[in-house]
Design a protein around this motif. Structure first.
Motif, PDB file in Angstrom:
ATOM      1  N   ASN A   1     -20.289  59.690  61.055  1.00 18.26           N
ATOM      2  CA  ASN A   1     -19.763  60.686  60.126  1.00 18.26           C
ATOM      3  C   ASN A   1     -18.699  60.074  59.231  1.00 18.26           C
ATOM      4  OD1 ASN A   1     -16.984  61.108  61.213  1.00 18.26           O
ATOM      5  ND2 ASN A   1     -18.090  61.856  63.015  1.00 18.26           N
ATOM      6  N   ILE A   2     -18.272  60.826  58.257  1.00 19.09           N
ATOM      7  CA  ILE A   2     -17.415  60.309  57.199  1.00 19.09           C
ATOM      8  C   ILE A   2     -16.049  59.852  57.718  1.00 19.09           C
ATOM      9  CG2 ILE A   2     -16.329  62.509  56.562  1.00 19.09           C
ATOM     10  CD1 ILE A   2     -16.871  61.718  53.616  1.00 19.09           C
ATOM     11  N   TYR A   3     -15.587  60.423  58.842  1.00 20.28           N
ATOM     12  CA  TYR A   3     -14.278  60.054  59.367  1.00 20.28           C
ATOM     13  C   TYR A   3     -14.313  58.757  60.177  1.00 20.28           C
ATOM     14  CZ  TYR A   3     -12.955  64.734  57.893  1.00 20.28           C
ATOM     15  OH  TYR A   3     -12.715  65.857  57.138  1.00 20.28           O
TER      16      TYR A   3
ATOM     17  N   LEU B   1     -25.126  51.076  56.782  1.00 24.89           N
ATOM     18  CA  LEU B   1     -24.059  50.986  57.777  1.00 24.89           C
ATOM     19  C   LEU B   1     -24.175  52.076  58.846  1.00 24.89           C
ATOM     20  CD1 LEU B   1     -21.148  50.166  55.320  1.00 24.89           C
ATOM     21  CD2 LEU B   1     -22.118  48.619  57.041  1.00 24.89           C
ATOM     22  N   GLY B   2     -25.196  52.933  58.733  1.00 22.50           N
ATOM     23  CA  GLY B   2     -25.475  53.898  59.793  1.00 22.50           C
ATOM     24  C   GLY B   2     -24.929  55.295  59.598  1.00 22.50           C
ATOM     25  N   PHE B   3     -24.451  55.625  58.412  1.00 24.21           N
ATOM     26  CA  PHE B   3     -23.917  56.963  58.179  1.00 24.21           C
ATOM     27  C   PHE B   3     -25.041  57.946  57.853  1.00 24.21           C
ATOM     28  CE2 PHE B   3     -20.359  54.176  57.650  1.00 24.21           C
ATOM     29  CZ  PHE B   3     -19.307  54.881  58.209  1.00 24.21           C
ATOM     30  N   THR B   4     -24.824  59.201  58.195  1.00 26.05           N
ATOM     31  CA  THR B   4     -25.833  60.216  57.913  1.00 26.05           C
ATOM     32  C   THR B   4     -26.002  60.365  56.407  1.00 26.05           C
ATOM     33  OG1 THR B   4     -24.264  62.067  57.812  1.00 26.05           O
ATOM     34  CG2 THR B   4     -25.153  61.478  59.990  1.00 26.05           C
TER      35      THR B   4
ATOM     36  N   ALA C   1     -22.976  60.068  53.827  1.00 30.17           N
ATOM     37  CA  ALA C   1     -23.079  58.956  52.872  1.00 30.17           C
ATOM     38  C   ALA C   1     -22.931  59.497  51.454  1.00 30.17           C
ATOM     39  CB  ALA C   1     -24.414  58.242  53.033  1.00 30.17           C
ATOM     40  N   ALA C   2     -23.591  60.616  51.169  1.00 30.32           N
ATOM     41  CA  ALA C   2     -23.501  61.224  49.839  1.00 30.32           C
ATOM     42  C   ALA C   2     -22.111  61.781  49.583  1.00 30.32           C
ATOM     43  CB  ALA C   2     -24.544  62.336  49.711  1.00 30.32           C
ATOM     44  N   ARG C   3     -21.508  62.434  50.575  1.00 29.50           N
ATOM     45  CA  ARG C   3     -20.165  62.997  50.397  1.00 29.50           C
ATOM     46  C   ARG C   3     -19.148  61.910  50.088  1.00 29.50           C
ATOM     47  NH1 ARG C   3     -18.127  65.700  55.230  1.00 29.50           N
ATOM     48  NH2 ARG C   3     -16.476  66.502  53.882  1.00 29.50           N
TER      49      ARG C   3
END
Length: 264
Positions: A140-142, A177-180, A184-186
């Motif tokens: 996730n983004i964090y 890098l494995g982000f959803t 990734a878009a956010r």
């Protein structure tokens, strides 16, 4: 420009700024393909300003939390995940900011052509397809750290080359890098805020020394770009988890192939 050109170019900017298909490429193409006059620096600033208003309006709560958290971290409250995210956006902006200062003039002089757009459209379309096929997209983004932010930031710097797509290359890097897809878009959208601000300030500085400005044309461009960009962000995030990136990859392959035939 006549009113039809103003409307179409503003809509092109708004729709393509946040999709992984390159807004700069689509703004260059009408001139290359249809023989339209260059939209000019003032109009370029206006439509990018519209996109900036759209992303700030759409993510106003997230941006507000990050700003408050960033300043609050220096007090008794300390750092939290929102202040951390704000720092990562700053870190990710550094490579593109430096690259813009060092290479912008050279790229403007040597890479704004239909052939370059064709190649970058195809190459980075394939890269997006490979990234989207990763089996494990769970971060996730964090969870973005300094190294991760720098990698995505370096990818963003590559978007100075027309046809690459700023949102496309940053989303591609985040997916690798494995982000959803959604996060990734956010993060890509959050990164666009300082980049658009820096770009608009730089172009405004250049604009100061130009002649008269058609304010009505610029107002129309700003409003249309902002509305279309806002709607684009909303629907892109709403459908991205279900549809993935394949439709955009297919679009890039078709567009890149046609451009390659035209400008070979």
């Amino acid at each position: 420009m006549d009113i039809i050109q103003i409307i179409l170019l503003a809509l092109i900017q708004g729709i393509t700024e946040f999709l992984p298909i390159s807004s700069s490429a689509h703004l260059i193409l009408p001139k290359e393909v249809l023989g339209w006059p260059d939209q000019g620096l003032a109009f370029d600033v206006a439509v990018h300003f519209g996109s900036l208003i759209a992303v700030l309006a759409y993510f106003r709560k997230d941006v507000g939390k990050m700003i408050v958290a960033w300043f609050s971290q220096f007090g008794a409250q300390g750092a939290n995940q929102d202040s951390h995210l704000a720092w990562m956006i700053i870190v990710a902006t550094i490579p593109a900011g430096l690259a813009g200062l060092l290479f912008n003039d050279y790229i403007e002089a040597n890479f704004r052509s239909g052939f370059v757009i064709a190649i970058t459209t195809l190459v980075f379309g394939v890269a997006l397809w490979f990234a989207d096929r990763k089996q494990k997209l769970s971060k996730n983004i964090y969870q973005i750290g300094i190294i991760t932010a720098l990698i995505i930031g370096i990818a963003q710097a590559m978007a100075l080359i027309p046809g690459t797509s700023r949102s496309g290359i940053t989303i591609t890097a985040a997916l690798f890098l494995g982000f959803t897809r959604v996060d990734a878009a956010r993060f890509s959208f959050f990164m666009s805020i300082p980049i658009i601000v820096l770009g608009a300030l730089f172009k405004t500085y250049e604009l100061i020394e130009t002649g008269s400005i058609a304010w009505i044309d610029l107002a129309i461009g700003t409003v249309l770009s902002g509305i279309s960009a806002y709607l684009c962000i909303h629907y892109f995030l709403a459908f991205i988890e279900r549809i993935g990136m394949l439709p955009f990859v297919i679009y890039r392959m078709i567009l890149g192939g046609l451009l390659l035939i035209m400008f070979w």
